[in-house]
Motif scaffolding. Structure first.
Motif, PDB file in Angstrom:
ATOM      1  N   ALA A  94       0.695  -2.138  -1.596  1.00  0.00           N
ATOM      2  CA  ALA A  94       1.160  -0.754  -1.612  1.00  0.00           C
ATOM      3  C   ALA A  94       1.216  -0.205  -3.034  1.00  0.00           C
ATOM      4  CB  ALA A  94       2.538  -0.676  -0.956  1.00  0.00           C
ATOM      5  N   GLU A  95       1.719  -0.993  -3.966  1.00  0.00           N
ATOM      6  CA  GLU A  95       1.796  -0.531  -5.357  1.00  0.00           C
ATOM      7  C   GLU A  95       0.403  -0.304  -5.938  1.00  0.00           C
ATOM      8  OE1 GLU A  95       4.060  -3.607  -7.179  1.00  0.00           O
ATOM      9  OE2 GLU A  95       6.007  -2.685  -6.677  1.00  0.00           O
ATOM     10  N   LEU A  96      -0.552  -1.150  -5.551  1.00  0.00           N
ATOM     11  CA  LEU A  96      -1.922  -0.978  -6.038  1.00  0.00           C
ATOM     12  C   LEU A  96      -2.507   0.353  -5.578  1.00  0.00           C
ATOM     13  CD1 LEU A  96      -4.522  -2.162  -7.342  1.00  0.00           C
ATOM     14  CD2 LEU A  96      -5.046  -3.148  -5.101  1.00  0.00           C
ATOM     15  N   ILE A  97      -2.349   0.678  -4.307  1.00  0.00           N
ATOM     16  CA  ILE A  97      -2.896   1.926  -3.771  1.00  0.00           C
ATOM     17  C   ILE A  97      -2.156   3.131  -4.342  1.00  0.00           C
ATOM     18  CG2 ILE A  97      -3.340   3.219  -1.666  1.00  0.00           C
ATOM     19  CD1 ILE A  97      -5.121   0.797  -2.033  1.00  0.00           C
ATOM     20  N   ILE A  98      -0.851   3.010  -4.497  1.00  0.00           N
ATOM     21  CA  ILE A  98      -0.054   4.122  -5.045  1.00  0.00           C
ATOM     22  C   ILE A  98      -0.518   4.467  -6.453  1.00  0.00           C
ATOM     23  CG2 ILE A  98       2.252   4.721  -5.870  1.00  0.00           C
ATOM     24  CD1 ILE A  98       3.353   3.198  -3.420  1.00  0.00           C
ATOM     25  N   ARG A 100      -3.490   3.682  -7.787  1.00  0.00           N
ATOM     26  CA  ARG A 100      -4.892   4.092  -7.797  1.00  0.00           C
ATOM     27  C   ARG A 100      -5.037   5.570  -7.462  1.00  0.00           C
ATOM     28  NH1 ARG A 100      -9.064   0.839  -4.100  1.00  0.00           N
ATOM     29  NH2 ARG A 100      -8.295  -0.819  -5.485  1.00  0.00           N
ATOM     30  N   PHE A 101      -4.261   6.070  -6.503  1.00  0.00           N
ATOM     31  CA  PHE A 101      -4.393   7.458  -6.068  1.00  0.00           C
ATOM     32  C   PHE A 101      -3.299   8.360  -6.640  1.00  0.00           C
ATOM     33  CE2 PHE A 101      -6.720   5.049  -2.880  1.00  0.00           C
ATOM     34  CZ  PHE A 101      -7.847   5.817  -2.698  1.00  0.00           C
ATOM     35  N   ASP A 102      -2.488   7.842  -7.559  1.00  0.00           N
ATOM     36  CA  ASP A 102      -1.435   8.623  -8.214  1.00  0.00           C
ATOM     37  C   ASP A 102      -0.571   9.339  -7.176  1.00  0.00           C
ATOM     38  OD1 ASP A 102       0.113   9.691 -10.195  1.00  0.00           O
ATOM     39  OD2 ASP A 102      -1.249  11.340 -10.646  1.00  0.00           O
ATOM     40  N   LEU A 103      -0.029   8.565  -6.249  1.00  0.00           N
ATOM     41  CA  LEU A 103       0.778   9.149  -5.185  1.00  0.00           C
ATOM     42  C   LEU A 103       2.153   9.591  -5.672  1.00  0.00           C
ATOM     43  CD1 LEU A 103      -0.109   6.838  -2.157  1.00  0.00           C
ATOM     44  CD2 LEU A 103      -1.127   9.016  -2.847  1.00  0.00           C
ATOM     45  N   TYR A 104       2.535   9.181  -6.879  1.00  0.00           N
ATOM     46  CA  TYR A 104       3.782   9.697  -7.446  1.00  0.00           C
ATOM     47  C   TYR A 104       3.704  11.217  -7.569  1.00  0.00           C
ATOM     48  CZ  TYR A 104       4.876   4.891  -8.797  1.00  0.00           C
ATOM     49  OH  TYR A 104       5.139   3.551  -8.786  1.00  0.00           O
ATOM     50  N   THR A 105       2.592  11.693  -8.067  1.00  0.00           N
ATOM     51  CA  THR A 105       2.404  13.142  -8.204  1.00  0.00           C
ATOM     52  C   THR A 105       2.182  13.791  -6.850  1.00  0.00           C
ATOM     53  OG1 THR A 105       1.435  12.789 -10.391  1.00  0.00           O
ATOM     54  CG2 THR A 105       1.016  14.910  -9.326  1.00  0.00           C
ATOM     55  N   HIS A 106       1.418  13.136  -5.999  1.00  0.00           N
ATOM     56  CA  HIS A 106       1.097  13.719  -4.697  1.00  0.00           C
ATOM     57  C   HIS A 106       2.345  13.879  -3.832  1.00  0.00           C
ATOM     58  CE1 HIS A 106      -1.467  14.784  -1.332  1.00  0.00           C
ATOM     59  NE2 HIS A 106      -0.874  13.866  -0.585  1.00  0.00           N
ATOM     60  N   TYR A 107       3.257  12.917  -3.910  1.00  0.00           N
ATOM     61  CA  TYR A 107       4.481  12.977  -3.108  1.00  0.00           C
ATOM     62  C   TYR A 107       5.634  13.658  -3.851  1.00  0.00           C
ATOM     63  CZ  TYR A 107       2.304   9.625   0.099  1.00  0.00           C
ATOM     64  OH  TYR A 107       1.463   9.003   0.998  1.00  0.00           O
ATOM     65  N   HIS A 108       5.372  14.119  -5.068  1.00  0.00           N
ATOM     66  CA  HIS A 108       6.412  14.776  -5.882  1.00  0.00           C
ATOM     67  C   HIS A 108       7.624  13.860  -6.048  1.00  0.00           C
ATOM     68  CE1 HIS A 108       4.034  18.421  -5.441  1.00  0.00           C
ATOM     69  NE2 HIS A 108       4.068  18.271  -4.125  1.00  0.00           N
ATOM     70  N   LEU A 122       7.501   4.668  -2.230  1.00  0.00           N
ATOM     71  CA  LEU A 122       7.288   3.548  -1.305  1.00  0.00           C
ATOM     72  C   LEU A 122       7.718   3.906   0.103  1.00  0.00           C
ATOM     73  CD1 LEU A 122       8.379   0.493  -3.507  1.00  0.00           C
ATOM     74  CD2 LEU A 122       6.083   0.993  -2.661  1.00  0.00           C
ATOM     75  N   SER A 123       8.824   4.637   0.225  1.00  0.00           N
ATOM     76  CA  SER A 123       9.281   5.060   1.543  1.00  0.00           C
ATOM     77  C   SER A 123       8.294   6.020   2.196  1.00  0.00           C
ATOM     78  CB  SER A 123      10.665   5.712   1.424  1.00  0.00           C
ATOM     79  OG  SER A 123      11.093   6.207   2.673  1.00  0.00           O
ATOM     80  N   GLU A 124       7.792   6.979   1.414  1.00  0.00           N
ATOM     81  CA  GLU A 124       6.825   7.933   1.950  1.00  0.00           C
ATOM     82  C   GLU A 124       5.520   7.242   2.313  1.00  0.00           C
ATOM     83  OE1 GLU A 124       5.537  11.782   3.071  1.00  0.00           O
ATOM     84  OE2 GLU A 124       7.521  11.035   2.499  1.00  0.00           O
ATOM     85  N   PHE A 125       5.082   6.325   1.454  1.00  0.00           N
ATOM     86  CA  PHE A 125       3.838   5.595   1.721  1.00  0.00           C
ATOM     87  C   PHE A 125       3.980   4.744   2.980  1.00  0.00           C
ATOM     88  CE2 PHE A 125       1.127   1.858   1.277  1.00  0.00           C
ATOM     89  CZ  PHE A 125      -0.106   2.440   1.001  1.00  0.00           C
ATOM     90  N   GLY A 126       5.102   4.044   3.105  1.00  0.00           N
ATOM     91  CA  GLY A 126       5.315   3.195   4.280  1.00  0.00           C
ATOM     92  C   GLY A 126       5.392   3.981   5.571  1.00  0.00           C
ATOM     93  N   SER A 127       5.990   5.175   5.520  1.00  0.00           N
ATOM     94  CA  SER A 127       6.086   5.990   6.728  1.00  0.00           C
ATOM     95  C   SER A 127       4.738   6.561   7.142  1.00  0.00           C
ATOM     96  CB  SER A 127       7.085   7.122   6.508  1.00  0.00           C
ATOM     97  OG  SER A 127       6.626   8.007   5.483  1.00  0.00           O
ATOM     98  N   VAL A 154      -7.667   6.696   1.282  1.00  0.00           N
ATOM     99  CA  VAL A 154      -6.621   5.677   1.190  1.00  0.00           C
ATOM    100  C   VAL A 154      -6.822   4.609   2.259  1.00  0.00           C
ATOM    101  CG1 VAL A 154      -4.155   5.259   1.456  1.00  0.00           C
ATOM    102  CG2 VAL A 154      -4.932   7.182   0.085  1.00  0.00           C
ATOM    103  N   ALA A 155      -7.163   5.011   3.471  1.00  0.00           N
ATOM    104  CA  ALA A 155      -7.383   4.038   4.542  1.00  0.00           C
ATOM    105  C   ALA A 155      -8.525   3.091   4.200  1.00  0.00           C
ATOM    106  CB  ALA A 155      -7.661   4.764   5.860  1.00  0.00           C
ATOM    107  N   ASN A 156      -9.640   3.632   3.717  1.00  0.00           N
ATOM    108  CA  ASN A 156     -10.770   2.778   3.343  1.00  0.00           C
ATOM    109  C   ASN A 156     -10.439   1.893   2.143  1.00  0.00           C
ATOM    110  OD1 ASN A 156     -12.607   3.674   5.354  1.00  0.00           O
ATOM    111  ND2 ASN A 156     -13.059   5.506   4.152  1.00  0.00           N
ATOM    112  N   ALA A 157      -9.683   2.429   1.191  1.00  0.00           N
ATOM    113  CA  ALA A 157      -9.280   1.632   0.030  1.00  0.00           C
ATOM    114  C   ALA A 157      -8.353   0.492   0.442  1.00  0.00           C
ATOM    115  CB  ALA A 157      -8.592   2.525  -1.007  1.00  0.00           C
ATOM    116  N   LEU A 158      -7.502   0.735   1.421  1.00  0.00           N
ATOM    117  CA  LEU A 158      -6.620  -0.322   1.918  1.00  0.00           C
ATOM    118  C   LEU A 158      -7.412  -1.441   2.572  1.00  0.00           C
ATOM    119  CD1 LEU A 158      -3.678   1.786   3.388  1.00  0.00           C
ATOM    120  CD2 LEU A 158      -3.457  -0.040   1.695  1.00  0.00           C
ATOM    121  N   VAL A 159      -8.432  -1.079   3.354  1.00  0.00           N
ATOM    122  CA  VAL A 159      -9.273  -2.105   3.983  1.00  0.00           C
ATOM    123  C   VAL A 159      -9.985  -2.940   2.919  1.00  0.00           C
ATOM    124  CG1 VAL A 159     -11.263  -2.496   5.491  1.00  0.00           C
ATOM    125  CG2 VAL A 159      -9.565  -0.777   6.102  1.00  0.00           C
TER     126      VAL A 159
END
Length: 358
Positions: A94-98, A100-108, A122-127, A154-159
């Motif tokens: 999860a931390e790797l994908i977060i 890679r896609f800069d989800l900190y900014t995306h999820y504010h 992490l909570s937003e990503f897990g949900s 993100v789905a393809n990157a996770l696979v």
């Protein structure tokens, strides 16, 4: 009987109760419909992208076995499924994908590094992530997001990350095996070179350069020379002194004035040369085999054989997966109607004893 004293749970009583409260009830239901519609239509569209794949055993896709001609085995065992599910739900992935896609900014979520930002992202990503084992023994990985393209990426990157981690489980051991192959090959190479030098020195010292042919021709030459010497000593043709020196050179060691190839040196060095020749042949075969094994292991380590059979890649969704705005509005209206009806009945039951007392 007056309408005020009708039984509260009879049809006529309920009709009378709701008739008195109909305007307030309609107002509450209307407000619920308006508010829920405003809220529902302000909610962002959420898109889902799903990737479907089958995990395989690490032994099934080991490149060493593939080079040897083993076949790929299609099918997943329970332990393979559990391993992939564990990897997919792990925190490092999860931390790797977060990142890679800069989800900190995306999820504010704020600046990374703080506990609040980490917990939020992490909570937003897990949900938004769902990875399940379906009834057909395949893995369905679904990711949801407001951005349909990001959800698919993100789905393809996770696979791909699951596949990489699954391969890493055996990669370190294979590196260790490769190092053992290299050391063994180097050791055999040194032994082969040392034995070849020893064999060359023994051949030069004892004059043993061939085994079967040299033995046959050396024996024949000694016999013929000795025969000619006997004939010369008996008054026949030839120089007896010259033939005697030739026979001495053929029979005595080189250190005593004999020839390079002589019978005495042959007898002294035959066993040593045979032993060194046999050892050299053995080392040569083992050295060639170790070199081939090392090159095969090195090629296998450099190759990247996927440990997953991807049945379906994740693609950007063509329509939203949620929210269902009509369901939200209807649910809010029905819930408001039910709650208001319940409180109206409670209020009427509370007021009814007071009416009877009056």
């Amino acid at each position: 009987m007056s309408p005020d004293f009708l039984p509260p749970f009879s049809a006529a009583g309920l009709r009378a109760i709701f008739n008195r409260w109909k305007y307030l009830l309609a107002l509450a239901v209307g407000l619920a419909a308006v508010v829920s519609a405003i809220v529902a239509w302000t909610l962002p569209n959420i898109y889902s992208s799903t990737a479907i794949f089958l995990p395989t055993s690490p032994q099934s896709t080991d490149p060493d076995r593939l080079v040897e001609g083993s076949k790929l085995e299609v099918g997943a065992r329970s332990e393979d499924l559990d391993r992939v599910l564990t990897i997919g739900q792990s925190l490092p992935l999860a931390e790797l994908i977060i990142k890679r896609f800069d989800l900190y900014t995306h999820y504010h979520a704020g600046q990374p590094g703080t506990d609040a930002a980490e917990n939020t992202v992490l909570s937003e990503f897990g949900s938004n992530l769902s990875i399940v084992h379906n009834e057909r023994d395949a893995i369905e990985l679904t990711f949801q997001d407001r951005d349909k393209k990001l959800a698919a990426a993100v789905a393809n990157a996770l696979v791909a990350a699951i596949d990489s981690v699954n391969q890493q489980l055996t990669l370190e051991n294979r590196r260790n095996v490769l190092e053992l192959y290299r050391q063994r090959s180097a050791q055999l190479g040194r032994g082969y070179a040392r034995t070849r030098q020893q064999l060359g020195a023994a051949r030069h010292r004892y004059g043993v350069y061939g085994l079967e042919q040299q033995e046959r021709y050396l024996t024949k030459t000694v016999i013929e020379t000795e025969k000619e010497l006997r004939v010369a000593e008996g008054g026949g043709p030839g120089s007896a002194a010259g033939l005697r020196r030739a026979l001495s050179g053929l029979t005595h060691a080189q250190a005593a004035g004999g020839n390079v190839i002589n019978l005495e040196g042959w007898n002294q060095g035959l066993d040593s040369v045979k032993l060194l020749t046999a050892r050299l042949a053995d080392l040569q075969g083992r050295f060639v085999g170790s070199q081939a094994a090392y090159e095969q292991a090195e090629t296998s380590l450099a190759s990247r054989v996927s440990s997953l059979y991807q049945i379906q890649k994740a693609y950007p969704a063509t329509r939203k997966s949620k929210p269902f705005r009509t369901v939200i509005v209807l649910g809010s209206v029905l819930l408001t109607l039910a709650l208001c009806s319940f409180f109206i009945l409670l209020l009427e039951l509370y007021r009814r004893p007071a009416s009877f007392n009056n």
